[in-house]
Design a protein around this motif. Structure first.
Motif, PDB file in Angstrom:
ATOM      1  N   TYR A  93      22.936  50.499 122.655  1.00 38.70           N
ATOM      2  CA  TYR A  93      21.698  50.161 123.367  1.00 38.70           C
ATOM      3  C   TYR A  93      20.878  51.403 123.727  1.00 38.70           C
ATOM      4  O   TYR A  93      19.659  51.434 123.565  1.00 38.70           O
ATOM      5  N   ARG A 117      12.665  46.030 121.789  1.00 43.61           N
ATOM      6  CA  ARG A 117      13.096  44.689 121.379  1.00 43.61           C
ATOM      7  C   ARG A 117      14.485  44.751 120.741  1.00 43.61           C
ATOM      8  O   ARG A 117      15.318  43.858 120.953  1.00 43.61           O
ATOM      9  N   ILE A 120      17.010  45.061 123.568  1.00 39.53           N
ATOM     10  CA  ILE A 120      17.238  43.780 124.249  1.00 39.53           C
ATOM     11  C   ILE A 120      18.106  42.869 123.395  1.00 39.53           C
ATOM     12  O   ILE A 120      18.982  42.157 123.914  1.00 39.53           O
ATOM     13  N   ALA A 121      17.900  42.897 122.080  1.00 42.14           N
ATOM     14  CA  ALA A 121      18.739  42.087 121.189  1.00 42.14           C
ATOM     15  C   ALA A 121      20.201  42.514 121.266  1.00 42.14           C
ATOM     16  O   ALA A 121      21.108  41.686 121.167  1.00 42.14           O
ATOM     17  N   ASP A 123      21.630  44.044 123.985  1.00 40.83           N
ATOM     18  CA  ASP A 123      22.161  43.792 125.322  1.00 40.83           C
ATOM     19  C   ASP A 123      21.020  43.327 126.209  1.00 40.83           C
ATOM     20  O   ASP A 123      20.253  44.145 126.729  1.00 40.83           O
ATOM     21  N   SER A 124      20.903  42.020 126.379  1.00 38.02           N
ATOM     22  CA  SER A 124      19.775  41.469 127.135  1.00 38.02           C
ATOM     23  C   SER A 124      19.998  41.525 128.640  1.00 38.02           C
ATOM     24  O   SER A 124      19.087  41.212 129.407  1.00 38.02           O
ATOM     25  N   GLY A 125      21.190  41.935 129.067  1.00 36.97           N
ATOM     26  CA  GLY A 125      21.508  41.891 130.487  1.00 36.97           C
ATOM     27  C   GLY A 125      21.134  43.126 131.267  1.00 36.97           C
ATOM     28  O   GLY A 125      21.276  43.150 132.495  1.00 36.97           O
ATOM     29  N   PRO A 130      13.784  45.535 129.206  1.00 31.13           N
ATOM     30  CA  PRO A 130      12.739  44.574 129.579  1.00 31.13           C
ATOM     31  C   PRO A 130      11.654  45.185 130.473  1.00 31.13           C
ATOM     32  O   PRO A 130      10.477  44.859 130.332  1.00 31.13           O
ATOM     33  N   TRP A 149       9.024  38.392 130.870  1.00 33.61           N
ATOM     34  CA  TRP A 149       9.978  39.463 131.178  1.00 33.61           C
ATOM     35  C   TRP A 149      10.163  39.627 132.681  1.00 33.61           C
ATOM     36  O   TRP A 149      11.228  40.042 133.128  1.00 33.61           O
ATOM     37  N   HIS A 152      12.686  37.069 133.252  1.00 31.04           N
ATOM     38  CA  HIS A 152      13.945  37.556 132.686  1.00 31.04           C
ATOM     39  C   HIS A 152      14.645  38.512 133.648  1.00 31.04           C
ATOM     40  O   HIS A 152      15.858  38.404 133.883  1.00 31.04           O
ATOM     41  N   HIS A 156      18.258  37.942 135.662  1.00 28.80           N
ATOM     42  CA  HIS A 156      19.402  38.846 135.466  1.00 28.80           C
ATOM     43  C   HIS A 156      19.650  39.726 136.692  1.00 28.80           C
ATOM     44  O   HIS A 156      20.282  40.772 136.593  1.00 28.80           O
TER      45      HIS A 156
END
Length: 211
Positions: A93, A117, A120-121, A123-125, A130, A149, A152, A156
C-alpha cells in the motif's frame, strides 16, 4: 507523537550501532518534523551511506531515498525512488501513497489519483489514500465523488479525516457558515494537536470572510 523523546532514543541507537541505517532514516524523518533540518539531512545521508553496506532492504532504501528527496524538494527524484518501491513491492500500500505530494507539487495530479485508487484497492481500511484522493479530486475539480470518500472515512472510523475533508469541500463551495459549524463540531473529535489545527482553520475562515 512524542518526537523529542523518539529522537533521543534513535540517537542513542545509532550511537550504539553506527551502521543502523533504518534508525538513521527514521531519525531523519523525525528531526525534519521538528524543523531541525541540518541534523535531519545529515541523518538521511548516514542512512544512505550505511545502506551501501547492505544494512537496508531495497524497500527501506527506496523509502529513505524518496523521503529525503521529498524533504529537499527534489520531487522528480522522490517520484523515481517511490516508483522503484512500487515496481518491486507492487502489493505494498505504502508504495502507492508515498508519491502523492511530489506528484501534486509537479502538477501530475492524475497520476496521483491513479496511485491512490490502487492503494485503496489494496487496503481500503486505511485513512491516508481516501483522504489524499479527496484532496486530489478537489484540486482537479472533480468534487462530485468527494462525499463518497467522506462517508467512507466515517464508516472506517476516521471521523477527524472525514470532518477535515468536509470542511474543505464546504469552503470550496463558499458555504462559510456550514464550514464554521463543522469546524466547531470537530473540536470535540480530537486531542490538543488536532484542536490546534482546527483553531488555525477557524482563523483562516474568519480572514476569508474579512473578519
Amino acid at each position: 507523537n512524542q518526537f523529542e523523546g523518539a529522537a533521543i532514543l534513535l540517537t542513542n541507537a545509532v550511537r550504539e550501532d553506527q551502521q543502523f541505517a533504518l534508525a538513521y532514516g527514521r531519525l531523519g524523518d523525525i528531526l525534519l518534523s521538528l524543523h531541525r533540518n541540518t541534523e535531519g539531512y545529515r541523518s538521511y545521508e548516514m542512512a544512505l551511506a550505511a545502506a551501501q553496506q547492505d544494512r537496508l532492504t531495497r524497500k527501506e532504501e527506496d523509502r529513505i531515498r524518496g523521503m529525503r528527496a521529498e524533504d529537499t524538494a527534489d520531487y522528480q527524484l522522490a517520484i523515481d525512488a517511490f516508483h522503484d518501491f512500487s515496481v518491486y513491492y507492487k502489493n505494498d500500500y505504502l508504495g502507492w501513497v508515498y508519491p502523492t505530494v511530489p506528484l501534486r507539487m509537479l502538477g501530475r495530479d492524475q497520476e496521483a489519483i491513479a496511485n491512490l485508487r490502487r492503494a485503496i484497492a489494496l487496503d481500503s481500511g486505511r485513512a491516508f489514500a481516501p483522504f489524499a484522493l479527496s484532496q486530489e479530486l478537489m484540486i482537479t475539480g472533480s468534487v462530485g465523488e468527494v462525499p463518497h470518500w467522506i462517508s467512507h472515512l466515517n464508516e472506517h472510523a476516521y471521523p477527524e479525516a472525514a470532518s477535515e475533508i468536509k470542511v474543505m469541500l464546504l469552503l470550496m463551495n463558499h458555504k462559510y457558515d456550514e464550514a464554521a459549524d463543522a469546524l466547531r463540531a470537530s473540536n470535540g473529535l480530537a486531542g490538543p494537536d488536532q484542536i490546534n489545527a482546527t483553531l488555525r482553520k477557524q482563523a483562516r475562515l474568519a480572514a476569508e470572510r474579512g473578519n
